[in-house]
Design a protein around this motif. Structure first.
Motif, PDB file in Angstrom:
ATOM      1  N   ASN A  53      -8.258   9.745  -6.398  1.00  0.00           N
ATOM      2  CA  ASN A  53      -7.989  11.164  -6.656  1.00  0.00           C
ATOM      3  C   ASN A  53      -6.614  11.422  -7.262  1.00  0.00           C
ATOM      4  O   ASN A  53      -6.234  12.564  -7.472  1.00  0.00           O
ATOM      5  CB  ASN A  53      -8.121  11.964  -5.358  1.00  0.00           C
ATOM      6  N   LEU A  54      -5.858  10.365  -7.532  1.00  0.00           N
ATOM      7  CA  LEU A  54      -4.550  10.542  -8.165  1.00  0.00           C
ATOM      8  C   LEU A  54      -4.731  10.910  -9.633  1.00  0.00           C
ATOM      9  O   LEU A  54      -5.725  10.542 -10.266  1.00  0.00           O
ATOM     10  CB  LEU A  54      -3.746   9.240  -8.102  1.00  0.00           C
ATOM     11  N   HIS A 109      -9.298   3.265  -1.356  1.00  0.00           N
ATOM     12  CA  HIS A 109      -8.290   3.196  -0.295  1.00  0.00           C
ATOM     13  C   HIS A 109      -7.245   4.289  -0.547  1.00  0.00           C
ATOM     14  O   HIS A 109      -7.064   4.719  -1.687  1.00  0.00           O
ATOM     15  CB  HIS A 109      -7.594   1.836  -0.309  1.00  0.00           C
ATOM     16  N   SER A 110      -6.555   4.680   0.510  1.00  0.00           N
ATOM     17  CA  SER A 110      -5.463   5.633   0.327  1.00  0.00           C
ATOM     18  C   SER A 110      -4.333   4.947  -0.440  1.00  0.00           C
ATOM     19  O   SER A 110      -4.269   3.718  -0.510  1.00  0.00           O
ATOM     20  CB  SER A 110      -4.951   6.130   1.678  1.00  0.00           C
ATOM     21  N   VAL A 111      -3.435   5.750  -0.990  1.00  0.00           N
ATOM     22  CA  VAL A 111      -2.295   5.217  -1.735  1.00  0.00           C
ATOM     23  C   VAL A 111      -1.472   4.302  -0.836  1.00  0.00           C
ATOM     24  O   VAL A 111      -1.092   3.183  -1.227  1.00  0.00           O
ATOM     25  CB  VAL A 111      -1.445   6.382  -2.283  1.00  0.00           C
ATOM     26  N   ARG A 164       5.754   2.385   2.682  1.00  0.00           N
ATOM     27  CA  ARG A 164       6.325   3.714   2.391  1.00  0.00           C
ATOM     28  C   ARG A 164       7.601   3.606   1.571  1.00  0.00           C
ATOM     29  O   ARG A 164       7.861   4.432   0.687  1.00  0.00           O
ATOM     30  CB  ARG A 164       6.608   4.463   3.704  1.00  0.00           C
ATOM     31  N   ALA A 165       8.393   2.578   1.870  1.00  0.00           N
ATOM     32  CA  ALA A 165       9.626   2.385   1.101  1.00  0.00           C
ATOM     33  C   ALA A 165       9.292   2.114  -0.373  1.00  0.00           C
ATOM     34  O   ALA A 165       9.948   2.638  -1.276  1.00  0.00           O
ATOM     35  CB  ALA A 165      10.423   1.226   1.691  1.00  0.00           C
ATOM     36  N   VAL A 166       8.236   1.311  -0.601  1.00  0.00           N
ATOM     37  CA  VAL A 166       7.823   1.033  -1.984  1.00  0.00           C
ATOM     38  C   VAL A 166       7.334   2.307  -2.659  1.00  0.00           C
ATOM     39  O   VAL A 166       7.669   2.586  -3.815  1.00  0.00           O
ATOM     40  CB  VAL A 166       6.725  -0.053  -2.025  1.00  0.00           C
ATOM     41  N   LEU A 167       6.579   3.110  -1.923  1.00  0.00           N
ATOM     42  CA  LEU A 167       6.065   4.363  -2.496  1.00  0.00           C
ATOM     43  C   LEU A 167       7.216   5.283  -2.891  1.00  0.00           C
ATOM     44  O   LEU A 167       7.184   5.948  -3.931  1.00  0.00           O
ATOM     45  CB  LEU A 167       5.138   5.070  -1.501  1.00  0.00           C
ATOM     46  N   ALA A 168       8.252   5.306  -2.061  1.00  0.00           N
ATOM     47  CA  ALA A 168       9.407   6.144  -2.388  1.00  0.00           C
ATOM     48  C   ALA A 168      10.033   5.646  -3.693  1.00  0.00           C
ATOM     49  O   ALA A 168      10.411   6.419  -4.562  1.00  0.00           O
ATOM     50  CB  ALA A 168      10.413   6.091  -1.250  1.00  0.00           C
ATOM     51  N   ARG A 169      10.074   4.336  -3.827  1.00  0.00           N
ATOM     52  CA  ARG A 169      10.695   3.736  -5.010  1.00  0.00           C
ATOM     53  C   ARG A 169       9.933   4.080  -6.295  1.00  0.00           C
ATOM     54  O   ARG A 169      10.539   4.254  -7.339  1.00  0.00           O
ATOM     55  CB  ARG A 169      10.709   2.223  -4.805  1.00  0.00           C
ATOM     56  N   ARG A 222       2.479  11.290  -1.817  1.00  0.00           N
ATOM     57  CA  ARG A 222       1.052  11.128  -2.111  1.00  0.00           C
ATOM     58  C   ARG A 222       0.421  10.034  -1.253  1.00  0.00           C
ATOM     59  O   ARG A 222      -0.710   9.605  -1.519  1.00  0.00           O
ATOM     60  CB  ARG A 222       0.858  10.778  -3.594  1.00  0.00           C
ATOM     61  N   ALA A 223       1.128   9.604  -0.203  1.00  0.00           N
ATOM     62  CA  ALA A 223       0.715   8.434   0.575  1.00  0.00           C
ATOM     63  C   ALA A 223      -0.718   8.513   1.105  1.00  0.00           C
ATOM     64  O   ALA A 223      -1.444   7.524   1.101  1.00  0.00           O
ATOM     65  CB  ALA A 223       1.687   8.218   1.734  1.00  0.00           C
ATOM     66  N   ASP A 224      -1.134   9.683   1.546  1.00  0.00           N
ATOM     67  CA  ASP A 224      -2.438   9.777   2.207  1.00  0.00           C
ATOM     68  C   ASP A 224      -3.581  10.154   1.274  1.00  0.00           C
ATOM     69  O   ASP A 224      -4.720  10.293   1.712  1.00  0.00           O
ATOM     70  CB  ASP A 224      -2.352  10.794   3.348  1.00  0.00           C
TER      71      ASP A 224
END
Lengths: 263, 315
Positions: A154-155, A101-103, A136-141, A147-149
């Protein structure tokens, strides 16, 4: 019970927890507590039973005896997913994410888990912008906003560790059990994770299991030392540094090795 | 691109019976109906196996249940499609609930074996059910009664009913997979342990998915009973479960049209080869081998360029 007493009582209280595997005592009368807003670190040599303890606290392994109280309720026999919904959430030492799945989708799943029923069969998820805004807010945190998409597989390793913590954070926990969040990370990557964990403490209590002593002593309010399944000491970082038993059993070697290695 | 292909295929399917009669290909209208019925059954298996990662080896149990419900209802004078087909779905759903509730507590090989065991148990129960034909099976005097001025006795009419069910099934599958429920099911396939530790009760979702697939397969069973006007315990035999599995592996696990493509390839091959040899299964075996080796994502995977599925496994 009023909110004032709730503030002072521990979020998590472990009482005389025991777990045996045949002749091996993995968890031996473990008692500890975590207070609201506290980072309580659990350290100990490999094989001390730290991950086994996390398994019991998170509900994937039943203890033989003893009890686990979370926010005053006995959760000793509660299923893993039910504990999560109550706010007791773990992360994994060995990265466990949705690699295909995507990030963003990874985190959106965790948001979905606690925001309404998922027995919905008709409306496409992609139309539920609230899920993705929050993801997205969690990803920013956790420092993965750009790297959302990307496909999670692949990370880079360090980023996967950030996502691992992000999945736990996205469930809006009251308490996090972080099982070696810095496992396998280089010093530079660890430096990114330390402020992240530090920033969580204002609304989350944390039980931090970690081998990186630098991180532990910078983050922890209190430290417990686990050796052979037993808590041999609990106290402030200064107490633990000065504790003779701890030095002998564990920390002496670890500190020397760390300072020797870094110098 | 995929959308254009889908619409072209649908147009072709709609036009086929009209063209078949003047071309003297009436026989193939019935054959095409059979292919579509297996496509529905295989698609329902794809939901649990391809999307959900539950390797059920007993899917024919629901196929047979649906077929028997329609045939048995008819012996008791219930021949309306509007009663017996929903009843077939309901009973198949209940059977799936029972089998699923027990089987889904196991994992891996145990799950495969226990679903197989349940289906074989039902196979032998129906062999022993002398009141409804036992081993001989049960003949249906006529097809279900649809009303609306239509008669399913007409093969073209029956064909369009089957086509409608197939299109509806594929549409529902798409809605379901894109919705919250589908997200959960696909994520469980990928990493069930983590789904639990972000707060999902995975068992409930898997069981629901299993029941939905059982109901759809039961409807396919109701259709096959009407197609042949004859049911027997062989509909539940593990070979039928195996055929459905081969269809979706050929067609593409976890792809919406995987079941359709697989059913077409397998049944057309079988039909084309069987006049020449009784060993048509050997040929199909080689085709399966070739697909697994050279197109491991199945035929539908060949059309899919953007989505890369690096196979299962994680950690």
């Amino acid at each position: 019970m009023n909110s004032a007493t709730r503030m002072t009582e521990p979020v998590l209280e472990v009482r005389a927890l025991c777990k045996r595997f045949g002749g091996l005592v993995a968890t031996d009368q473990v008692s500890l507590d975590v207070r609201p807003g506290e980072v309580h670190a659990l350290i100990g040599p490999n094989g001390a039973g730290k991950t086994t303890l996390v398994h019991q606290l998170s509900g994937t392994l039943p203890p033989d005896s003893g009890s686990i109280l979370f926010r005053g309720d006995d959760v000793t026999h509660l299923a893993a997913n039910a504990r999560v919904l109550r706010g007791l959430v773990r992360s994994y030492q060995i990265t466990s994410i949705f690699r295909q799945h995507s990030v963003l989708d990874n985190v959106a799943l965790a948001v979905q888990a606690r925001s309404g029923s998922s027995f919905r069969f008709w409306r496409p998820v992609r139309d539920e912008s609230a899920l993705f805004d929050e993801a997205r807010a969690v990803l920013a945190r956790v420092g993965l906003a750009d790297r959302a998409d990307v496909l999670a597989a692949n990370l880079a390793h360090g980023e996967q560790r950030q996502l691992e913590v992000g999945l736990a954070v996205a469930t809006r926990p009251a308490m996090l059990l972080l099982d070696e969040p810095m496992a396998g990370m280089g010093p530079e990557e660890s430096e990114r994770l330390i402020p992240l964990i530090d920033g969580l403490r204002k609304d989350v209590s944390i039980l931090l299991i970690e081998h990186d002593m630098d991180a532990v002593f910078r983050l922890a309010d209190r430290i417990s030392v686990l050796v052979s399944g037993r808590v041999i000491a609990t106290g402030t970082p200064d107490d633990i540094r000065a504790n003779a038993d701890v030095k002998r059993a564990y920390l002496g070697d670890e500190l020397e090795a760390a300072s020797g290695g870094e110098a | 691109m995929q959308r254009a292909l889908t619409l072209a295929a649908l147009a072709l399917a709609i036009a086929f019976p009209m063209a078949a009669v003047p071309l003297d290909l009436d026989f193939y209208i019935g054959f095409a109906s059979r292919v579509m019925i297996y496509a529905i059954a295989a698609t329902s298996l794809n939901l649990i196996l391809g999307y959900g990662g539950m390797v059920s080896f007993g899917h024919a149990a629901f196929f047979g249940t649906g077929a028997y419900v329609v045939a048995i209802a008819m012996t008791h004078g219930i021949d309306s499609l509007w009663v017996s087909w929903p009843l077939a779905m309901l009973v198949s759903g209940i059977v799936a609930l029972g089998i699923g509730a027990i089987s889904l507590r196991t994992r891996g090989v145990y799950f495969i074996m226990i679903t197989l065991a349940f289906a074989q148990m039902m196979f032998f129960v129906f062999i022993g059910l002398k009141a409804y034909g036992g081993e001989e099976g049960l003949n249906m005097p006529h097809r279900s009664v649809i009303g609306l001025g239509l008669n399913l006795k007409n093969d073209a009419t029956f064909y369009y009913v089957v086509l409608t069910v197939l299109v509806a099934t594929l549409y529902l599958l798409r809605r379901l997979i894109d919705a919250r429920f589908g997200r959960v099911v696909e994520a469980i396939r990928e990493n069930e342990a983590r789904m639990e530790t972000i707060g999902f009760s995975t068992y409930r979702y898997k069981l629901t998915c299993f029941v939905i697939a059982g109901m759809v397969c039961g409807l396919a069973g109701a259709l096959i009973a009407n197609q042949t006007r004859y049911v027997n315990p062989n509909l539940m035999h593990w070979i039928v479960s195996g055929d459905m599995m081969i269809m979706i592996i050929l067609g593409g696990l976890g792809y919406r049209f995987g079941g359709v493509l697989g059913a077409i390839v397998m049944l057309v091959l079988d039909e084309a080869i069987s006049p020449y040899t009784t060993y048509s299964k050997i040929v199909i075996g080689f085709v399966l081998l070739a697909v697994v080796l050279f197109a491991p994502r199945g035929l539908a995977g060949l059309f899919d360029r953007k989505r890369v599925r690096a196979g299962g496994g994680h950690g």
